[in-house]
Design a protein around this motif. Structure first.
Motif, short mmCIF file in Angstrom:
data_model
loop_
_atom_site.label_atom_id
_atom_site.label_comp_id
_atom_site.label_asym_id
_atom_site.label_seq_id
_atom_site.Cartn_x
_atom_site.Cartn_y
_atom_site.Cartn_z
N THR A 467 -11.04 -8.71 -11.30
CA THR A 467 -9.59 -8.52 -11.30
C THR A 467 -9.23 -7.10 -11.68
O THR A 467 -10.07 -6.33 -12.17
CB THR A 467 -8.91 -9.48 -12.31
N THR A 469 -7.42 -6.25 -14.17
CA THR A 469 -7.57 -6.10 -15.62
C THR A 469 -9.02 -5.78 -15.98
O THR A 469 -9.28 -4.93 -16.85
CB THR A 469 -7.12 -7.38 -16.34
N ASN A 485 3.03 -0.60 -13.42
CA ASN A 485 2.72 -1.66 -12.45
C ASN A 485 1.36 -1.47 -11.80
O ASN A 485 1.06 -2.08 -10.77
CB ASN A 485 3.80 -1.72 -11.37
N THR A 487 -1.63 -2.51 -12.64
CA THR A 487 -2.42 -3.73 -12.57
C THR A 487 -1.98 -4.59 -11.39
O THR A 487 -2.82 -5.10 -10.63
CB THR A 487 -2.29 -4.54 -13.88
N GLN A 488 -0.68 -4.73 -11.21
CA GLN A 488 -0.18 -5.53 -10.09
C GLN A 488 -0.55 -4.90 -8.75
O GLN A 488 -0.92 -5.59 -7.80
CB GLN A 488 1.34 -5.69 -10.19
N LEU A 489 -0.47 -3.57 -8.67
CA LEU A 489 -0.80 -2.88 -7.42
C LEU A 489 -2.28 -3.07 -7.07
O LEU A 489 -2.62 -3.31 -5.91
CB LEU A 489 -0.47 -1.39 -7.54
N ASP A 491 -4.30 -5.52 -8.14
CA ASP A 491 -4.56 -6.91 -7.79
C ASP A 491 -4.12 -7.20 -6.36
O ASP A 491 -4.79 -7.95 -5.62
CB ASP A 491 -3.84 -7.85 -8.76
N ALA A 492 -3.01 -6.63 -5.95
CA ALA A 492 -2.55 -6.81 -4.57
C ALA A 492 -3.55 -6.21 -3.58
O ALA A 492 -3.83 -6.78 -2.52
CB ALA A 492 -1.17 -6.18 -4.39
N GLU A 495 -6.55 -8.49 -3.40
CA GLU A 495 -6.22 -9.69 -2.63
C GLU A 495 -6.25 -9.38 -1.14
O GLU A 495 -6.78 -10.16 -0.34
CB GLU A 495 -4.85 -10.21 -3.03
N ASN A 500 -10.59 -10.49 -4.53
CA ASN A 500 -10.16 -11.22 -5.73
C ASN A 500 -9.86 -12.66 -5.33
O ASN A 500 -8.74 -13.00 -4.99
CB ASN A 500 -8.92 -10.56 -6.33
N SER A 503 -6.74 -14.58 -6.87
CA SER A 503 -5.40 -13.99 -6.91
C SER A 503 -4.34 -15.02 -6.59
O SER A 503 -4.60 -16.05 -6.00
CB SER A 503 -5.32 -12.86 -5.91
#
Length: 503
Positions: A467, A469, A485, A487-489, A491-492, A495, A500, A503
């Motif tokens: 992930t 993180t 943001n 972490t969100q970027l 993870d996207a 995905e 991932n 996700s």
């Protein structure tokens, strides 16, 4: 999950923190068939929430724990040689407060600290006049004198990962995001049930079991039908990270009137790490967080010494972890031992449980644990880890500066900050990421500033990262330097690349 049901392991290690990782590495290197299982990510809890120090424990001398201090000081030198990319010497400045400890007492303590174990790489302690020393410029004028001594810094989460990398390369199987759901003792070994994060279950067999679950050591024993003969005392240690408070490369040790100590350490180039607190924690929580009272305590301590006050509003990041101290029934947390105890139960199907310990002595703990277990298994292989570098640490004379300069010469078109970060994180293995790349464009897509596709691919393929993180906060601390943001970027991105699966 790989089908392991037909495999008989010599040793199953439960717990992917520093003790479990060290034990798995040591055992695999002695020729044992090893499985390490961790229900979450490697170093997700206690082992990534330390003060990041390899140290003898200067204040333990007041508790007359000379054996622990000697052992830790010896390990300090061993780890500096084994992993010069993720460990390095650090000088500590301790402003002197005669109302807390007399000058002669501090001098005596530092004399013992300098001489209890062999010291090849680190200079001895000395007195400082803060009115003339660069370390005094950041402090309030009332602090006129200080002592300076040596210890070392470590990237704790990477230390765990590199032990697992070495274990795997020596034949161990490492499973993350996999829970040990049951462990049943039989006449000739253990029947162990596992469940991965996709819900797939399997049962395997092992001749011996090691419980390296840290804060969960007692509950794991109860789950296996055993009654713990020892206890751990759960202590929450919290840290704050603020923008850099001083320009030099030394750290500070601050003595408080309550006789506790707080460190202020240069961190990630742009920041200062301040910690730690010590607060009794009642439950074996998976996630723990700093309290407002702990933040206030750390800020107040720092403000007592620094010219510029430190306030909660300056905190950029905080982290907390549960330290499972071996409960020696001392009333004061400050006097509770930081040593470890290995509890061995049974001979035909041995179970060894780890109580307590500290990151500095993990290698010695692992050596002792594997030595005891292998004897019961009829296996006799010599100790080896004291002389072996960790992955990436195999540089001539353990000279990181020379290696770093050579790497920079080979990749002159690369940004210096990128070369420096990769050299520290991966040591000689950063060549697996850099390869023959002439410039950063050859490293693939720049997913986030300073994070390229080739590094992410390496972390997923070789270091069990799954992930954002894992990547931004444990395999690195890039999260501190990026936008909120990030972490969100990431993870996207993972995905979209189908990297991932959760996700």
């Amino acid at each position: 999950m790989t089908d392991l049901s037909s495999t008989l392991f010599d040793l199953v290690v439960v717990g992917g923190g520093i003790n479990g990782a060290g034990i798995a590495r040591d055992a695999a290197g002695r020729g044992l068939k090893v499985l390490l299982v961790e229900r979450e990510d490697l170093a997700q809890h206690t082992s990534s929430a330390s003060t990041k120090l390899i140290h003898g424990g200067l204040r333990y001398l007041e508790n007359f724990e000379f054996s622990l201090v000697r052992k830790a000081l010896a390990e300090r030198e061993t780890l500096l040689n084994a992993a010069p990319h993720i460990t390095w010497p650090l000088r500590f400045v301790m402003p002197h407060d005669d109302a807390i400890r007399s000058r002669w007492l501090v001098r005596a303590g530092l004399f013992f600290y300098d001489h209890l174990a062999r010291r090849d790489r680190l200079p001895a302690s000395e007195m400082l006049d803060l009115s003339k020393h660069p370390a005094g410029s950041a402090l309030q004028a009332q602090w006129q004198h200080a002592f300076e001594y040596s210890d070392a810094w470590v990237d704790d989460a990477r230390l765990v990962v590199l032990n697992c990398v070495d274990a795997a390369e020596r034949g161990a199987t490492v499973l993350t995001r996999t829970a040990c759901t049951r462990a049943l003792r039989g006449e000739d070994g253990w029947q162990i049930g596992l469940r991965d994060d996709a819900g797939i279950e399997t049962t395997l067999h092992a001749r011996a079991l090691i419980n390296a679950t840290g804060p969960w050591v007692a509950s794991f024993l109860r789950d296996t039908g055993q009654r713990p003969r020892h206890r751990v005392r759960l202590v929450r240690g919290s840290h704050i990270v603020v923008p850099r408070l001083f320009a030099h490369d030394k750290a500070y040790l601050f003595q408080n009137p309550d006789r506790r100590i707080v460190f202020a350490i240069p961190y990630e180039r742009d920041f200062t790490l301040i910690g730690t607190t010590e607060t009794t924690h009642a439950t074996e929580a998976s996630a723990v967080h700093i309290s407002a009272e702990e933040t206030d305590y750390l800020c107040a301590t720092a403000s007592r010494f620094f010219r510029e006050p430190v306030t909660p509003e300056q905190v950029r990041w905080s982290f907390s972890g549960l330290r499972p101290l071996l409960d020696d029934e001392h009333a004061a947390l400050s006097r509770n031992t930081r040593d470890y105890l290995l509890e061995l139960d049974g001979e035909d199907a041995p179970l060894l449980s780890v109580f307590g310990g500290k990151i500095t002595t993990y290698r010695k703990l692992a050596e002792e644990a594997v030595g005891r277990i292998q004897n019961l298994l009829g296996h006799h292989a010599p100790d080896w880890t004291a002389r072996a570098p960790l992955p990436g640490g195999d540089m001539a004379d353990a000279d990181f500066a020379r290696f770093r300069n050579s790497l920079s010469q080979q990749h002159r078109s690369m940004p210096e900050a990128l070369i420096d970060r990769l050299a520290h994180a991966y040591g000689t293995r950063c060549r697996h990421i850099l390869g023959g790349a002439a410039g950063s464009a050859a490293l693939g897509e720049e997913i986030l500033p300073g994070l390229f596709e080739r590094e992410v691919d390496y972390l997923i393929a070789h270091e069990w990262a799954r992930t954002a993180t894992d990547i931004l906060w444990r395999r690195s601390k890039l999260g501190l330097h990026l936008q909120a943001n990030a972490t969100q970027l990431l993870d996207a991105w993972l995905e979209a690349r189908a990297l991932n699966p959760r996700s």
